[in-house]
Design a protein around this motif. Structure first.
Motif, PDB file in Angstrom:
ATOM      1  N   LEU A  59       0.856  -1.176  -0.053  1.00  0.00           N
ATOM      2  CA  LEU A  59       0.005  -0.002   0.041  1.00  0.00           C
ATOM      3  C   LEU A  59       0.735   1.483  -0.063  1.00  0.00           C
ATOM      4  CD1 LEU A  59      -2.781  -1.055   2.504  1.00  0.00           C
ATOM      5  CD2 LEU A  59      -2.823  -1.415  -0.188  1.00  0.00           C
ATOM      6  N   GLY A  60       0.261   2.459  -0.199  1.00  0.00           N
ATOM      7  CA  GLY A  60       1.071   3.765  -0.300  1.00  0.00           C
ATOM      8  C   GLY A  60       1.897   3.727   0.961  1.00  0.00           C
ATOM      9  N   PHE A  61       1.430   3.270   2.123  1.00  0.00           N
ATOM     10  CA  PHE A  61       2.240   3.976   3.349  1.00  0.00           C
ATOM     11  C   PHE A  61       3.299   2.793   3.470  1.00  0.00           C
ATOM     12  CE2 PHE A  61      -0.839   0.976   5.113  1.00  0.00           C
ATOM     13  CZ  PHE A  61      -0.005   0.196   6.022  1.00  0.00           C
ATOM     14  N   GLN A  62       3.202   1.676   3.049  1.00  0.00           N
ATOM     15  CA  GLN A  62       4.136   0.572   3.132  1.00  0.00           C
ATOM     16  C   GLN A  62       5.321   0.697   2.136  1.00  0.00           C
ATOM     17  OE1 GLN A  62       1.221  -2.702   2.342  1.00  0.00           O
ATOM     18  NE2 GLN A  62       1.720  -3.447   4.441  1.00  0.00           N
ATOM     19  N   VAL A  63       5.210   1.327   1.079  1.00  0.00           N
ATOM     20  CA  VAL A  63       6.228   1.741   0.408  1.00  0.00           C
ATOM     21  C   VAL A  63       7.100   3.058   0.670  1.00  0.00           C
ATOM     22  CG1 VAL A  63       6.983   2.872  -2.046  1.00  0.00           C
ATOM     23  CG2 VAL A  63       5.009   1.268  -1.849  1.00  0.00           C
ATOM     24  N   LYS A  64       6.188   3.744   1.233  1.00  0.00           N
ATOM     25  CA  LYS A  64       6.248   5.405   1.688  1.00  0.00           C
ATOM     26  C   LYS A  64       6.300   6.158   0.383  1.00  0.00           C
ATOM     27  CE  LYS A  64       6.480   7.836   5.561  1.00  0.00           C
ATOM     28  NZ  LYS A  64       6.506   7.846   7.014  1.00  0.00           N
ATOM     29  N   ILE A  65       4.888   6.133  -0.221  1.00  0.00           N
ATOM     30  CA  ILE A  65       4.715   7.308  -1.045  1.00  0.00           C
ATOM     31  C   ILE A  65       4.221   8.519  -0.377  1.00  0.00           C
ATOM     32  CG2 ILE A  65       3.551   7.895  -3.168  1.00  0.00           C
ATOM     33  CD1 ILE A  65       3.271   4.896  -3.844  1.00  0.00           C
ATOM     34  N   LEU A  66       5.423   9.311   0.052  1.00  0.00           N
ATOM     35  CA  LEU A  66       5.005  10.552   0.801  1.00  0.00           C
ATOM     36  C   LEU A  66       4.326  11.755  -0.269  1.00  0.00           C
ATOM     37  CD1 LEU A  66       5.395  11.315   3.761  1.00  0.00           C
ATOM     38  CD2 LEU A  66       7.510  12.557   2.739  1.00  0.00           C
ATOM     39  N   THR A  67       3.203  12.158   0.316  1.00  0.00           N
ATOM     40  CA  THR A  67       2.417  13.307  -0.315  1.00  0.00           C
ATOM     41  C   THR A  67       2.284  14.501   0.617  1.00  0.00           C
ATOM     42  OG1 THR A  67       0.255  12.701   0.334  1.00  0.00           O
ATOM     43  CG2 THR A  67       1.089  11.558  -1.292  1.00  0.00           C
ATOM     44  N   ASP A  68       1.876  15.569   0.011  1.00  0.00           N
ATOM     45  CA  ASP A  68       1.593  16.741   0.886  1.00  0.00           C
ATOM     46  C   ASP A  68       0.195  16.446   1.323  1.00  0.00           C
ATOM     47  OD1 ASP A  68      -0.234  17.019  -1.133  1.00  0.00           O
ATOM     48  OD2 ASP A  68       0.289  18.849  -2.132  1.00  0.00           O
ATOM     49  N   MET A  69      -0.404  17.477   2.188  1.00  0.00           N
ATOM     50  CA  MET A  69      -1.440  17.005   2.957  1.00  0.00           C
ATOM     51  C   MET A  69      -2.829  17.562   2.435  1.00  0.00           C
ATOM     52  SD  MET A  69       0.384  18.559   6.588  1.00  0.00           S
ATOM     53  CE  MET A  69      -0.725  17.915   7.749  1.00  0.00           C
ATOM     54  N   GLY A 107      -2.196   1.709  -6.476  1.00  0.00           N
ATOM     55  CA  GLY A 107      -2.143   3.407  -7.060  1.00  0.00           C
ATOM     56  C   GLY A 107      -3.071   4.013  -6.460  1.00  0.00           C
ATOM     57  N   PHE A 108      -2.788   5.562  -6.664  1.00  0.00           N
ATOM     58  CA  PHE A 108      -4.014   6.482  -6.219  1.00  0.00           C
ATOM     59  C   PHE A 108      -3.759   6.859  -5.021  1.00  0.00           C
ATOM     60  CE2 PHE A 108      -8.600   7.052  -5.158  1.00  0.00           C
ATOM     61  CZ  PHE A 108      -8.891   8.047  -5.644  1.00  0.00           C
ATOM     62  N   GLN A 109      -3.047   6.049  -4.180  1.00  0.00           N
ATOM     63  CA  GLN A 109      -2.622   6.630  -2.639  1.00  0.00           C
ATOM     64  C   GLN A 109      -1.311   6.867  -2.346  1.00  0.00           C
ATOM     65  OE1 GLN A 109      -2.815   2.842  -0.232  1.00  0.00           O
ATOM     66  NE2 GLN A 109      -4.312   2.429  -1.521  1.00  0.00           N
ATOM     67  N   GLY A 110      -1.184   7.804  -1.238  1.00  0.00           N
ATOM     68  CA  GLY A 110       0.062   7.905  -0.455  1.00  0.00           C
ATOM     69  C   GLY A 110      -0.097   8.164   1.147  1.00  0.00           C
ATOM     70  N   VAL A 111       0.714   8.676   1.569  1.00  0.00           N
ATOM     71  CA  VAL A 111       0.350   9.125   3.184  1.00  0.00           C
ATOM     72  C   VAL A 111       1.361  10.308   3.321  1.00  0.00           C
ATOM     73  CG1 VAL A 111       2.900   7.661   3.506  1.00  0.00           C
ATOM     74  CG2 VAL A 111       0.942   7.999   5.302  1.00  0.00           C
ATOM     75  N   ILE A 151      -3.589   8.755   5.434  1.00  0.00           N
ATOM     76  CA  ILE A 151      -3.801   8.108   3.949  1.00  0.00           C
ATOM     77  C   ILE A 151      -4.297   9.507   3.083  1.00  0.00           C
ATOM     78  CG2 ILE A 151      -4.948   6.776   2.286  1.00  0.00           C
ATOM     79  CD1 ILE A 151      -4.758   4.878   4.847  1.00  0.00           C
ATOM     80  N   THR A 152      -3.670   9.574   1.987  1.00  0.00           N
ATOM     81  CA  THR A 152      -4.122  10.607   1.117  1.00  0.00           C
ATOM     82  C   THR A 152      -4.455  10.020  -0.150  1.00  0.00           C
ATOM     83  OG1 THR A 152      -1.791  11.206   0.490  1.00  0.00           O
ATOM     84  CG2 THR A 152      -2.925  12.587   2.090  1.00  0.00           C
ATOM     85  N   THR A 153      -5.195  10.572  -1.276  1.00  0.00           N
ATOM     86  CA  THR A 153      -5.666  10.158  -2.481  1.00  0.00           C
ATOM     87  C   THR A 153      -5.148  11.190  -3.588  1.00  0.00           C
ATOM     88  OG1 THR A 153      -7.672  10.901  -2.770  1.00  0.00           O
ATOM     89  CG2 THR A 153      -7.223   8.414  -1.815  1.00  0.00           C
ATOM     90  N   LEU A 154      -4.795  11.024  -4.744  1.00  0.00           N
ATOM     91  CA  LEU A 154      -3.913  11.597  -5.709  1.00  0.00           C
ATOM     92  C   LEU A 154      -4.907  12.368  -6.788  1.00  0.00           C
ATOM     93  CD1 LEU A 154      -1.062   9.302  -6.443  1.00  0.00           C
ATOM     94  CD2 LEU A 154      -1.269  10.975  -4.594  1.00  0.00           C
ATOM     95  N   GLY A 155      -6.285  12.101  -6.513  1.00  0.00           N
ATOM     96  CA  GLY A 155      -7.242  12.701  -7.607  1.00  0.00           C
ATOM     97  C   GLY A 155      -7.464  11.559  -8.417  1.00  0.00           C
TER      98      GLY A 155
END
Ligand code: ASP
Ligand code: MG
Length: 408
Positions: free
Chosen positions: A96-106, A135-139, A145-149
């Motif tokens: 999942l996004g947080f397990q990779v660590k796909i870091l996003t803004d807030m 896809g579609f998610q980050g942290v 958890i955030t989503t990318l649109g």
């Protein structure tokens, strides 16, 4: 050994049989001796279903919980594909996004990726593992958890390809590439072998649904070669890449349309400094994106201001603009939701004159009235009546001879 990112869209993972078909495609690339990172969307329709649930639960759902909810569709597909791959004797792991660590803004619902930690993925790749990323998610930095649109899995795939310095990023979908226009609207639409990042970006931004605009922006920035391919056929494909000599021969590469636009006119606005700022600032404060704007020449100190917004923002935009219209002393606000935006796109436009004239003449010949026009270096867009949209696509496609492949 090459590193290949393969992204599969919602229709490609819509049920277990389709997921098994995806597994075959992944295995083929793995067996050829490559390292493979797979990025998946949710099953077709699933994200819509989750969004509806949220809106049934509350009129304006809490944004943090909303993003956590709508990101779950991808958790289902990545785990299912990993289960299938493992059962077929291939070592696969879902992330999942947080397990990779796909870091996003807030920024919930439209977060931007700021950094990808590739450590965990690289470690697994070295062991020969097939990586399957949601896809579609980050942290964000506080672990929310955030989503990318909408359509954001494309951007996840390109971002991963850039961060991992992948050799290739394949976007698998239900069409076999990028077309000169929508084949459902114009039977003469032709698949393009190659298209530049800039043209693809304009196409995506003016209505072509095949790639999320932000993914193209990112592919351009990091020079990631993108292939748009069909999950269901080995034929075809379009390469999205840097502009090259062949491309310059094409004046126009595509015609796009967008029926998601509504036109709002503020009638009889005082023509003085600050009025446009007064009208548009409250809209931007509410994150309402204004696409085209025109202001008529003023007559005795008054003018009309017309602009377009997305249909989903109409209710909010109308409320805000009616309020401010009163404050600035305008007469009234008119809404037209029977419009469409039609655009022609091509890098060759910048060095050829007469392109706009040909577009306008073509529409005029069919009796199609142009209500608004906007241009960039490689794009011309017109707002027309919605009922002429299909006709306009076809006659423009003909006028610029898009059905013919340009000879080199
Ligand atoms: N599942 C998300 C959506 O439907 C992301 C994607 O498919 O790219 O928008
Ligand atoms: Mg998509």
């Amino acid at each position: 050994m090459a590193l290949i990112v393969q992204k599969f869209g919602g229709t490609s993972v819509a049920d277990i049989d389709k997921i098994k078909n995806v597994a075959e495609k992944v295995i083929k690339v793995k067996k050829a001796g490559n390292q493979v990172v797979v990025v998946l969307s949710a099953m077709a329709g699933e994200t819509d279903r989750l969004i509806n649930l949220a809106h049934n639960a509350a009129d304006s759902p809490d944004e943090r919980e909303y993003d956590s909810l709508i990101s779950t569709g991808e958790q289902v597909t990545v785990t299912l594909l990993s289960i299938v791959l493992n059962s077929m004797g291939y070592h696969a792991r879902s992330f999942l996004g947080f397990q990779v660590k796909i870091l996003t803004d807030m920024a919930y619902k439209k977060a931007r990726i700021s950094l990808i930690d590739t450590g965990a993925i690289r470690k697994e790749l070295k062991k020969g593992t097939i990586i399957v990323v949601a896809g579609f998610q980050g942290v964000d930095k506080d672990n929310n958890i955030t989503t990318l649109g909408r359509g954001g899995s494309d951007t996840s795939a390109v971002a991963l390809a850039a961060a991992l310095k992948a050799d290739q990023c394949d976007i698998y979908t239900d069409v076999d590439g990028v077309y000169t226009t929508d084949p459902n609207v114009c039977a003469k639409a032709r698949r393009l072998d190659k298209i530049s990042y800039d043209e693809m970006l304009e196409m995506a931004m003016t209505g072509a649904k095949v790639l999320q605009p932000r993914s193209v922006e990112m592919a351009k920035k990091y020079n990631v070669p993108l292939y748009v391919k069909s999950t269901f056929s080995d034929k075809g494909g379009t390469l999205v890449t840097r502009e090259d000599k062949d491309m310059e021969r094409e004046i126009i590469s595509g015609v796009t349309y967008d029926r998601d636009q509504v036109k709002i006119t503020v009638v009889h606005v005082p023509d003085k400094p600050g009025v446009a700022a007064d009208l548009f600032t409250p809209l931007s404060n509410k994150n309402i994106f204004v696409d085209m704007i025109i202001q008529n020449a003023s007559l005795e100190g008054f003018t009309d201001l017309t602009f377009t917004v997305s249909k989903k923002d109409l209710k909010d935009a109308q409320k805000i603009i009616e309020n401010t219209a009163k404050k600035v002393g305008a007469n009234k606000v008119e809404v037209d939701d029977q419009v469409a935006k039609i655009s022609i796109i091509g890098v060759g436009m910048a060095s050829h004159s007469g392109v706009a004239a040909r577009m306008f003449k073509t529409l005029a010949r069919e009796g199609v009235n142009i209500m608004m026009i906007s241009t960039s270096e490689i794009k011309i867009s017109c707002i027309i009546q919605r009922k002429y949209m299909e006709l306009a696509v076809s006659v423009l496609h003909d006028a610029f001879e898009l059905e013919k492949k340009k000879v080199k």
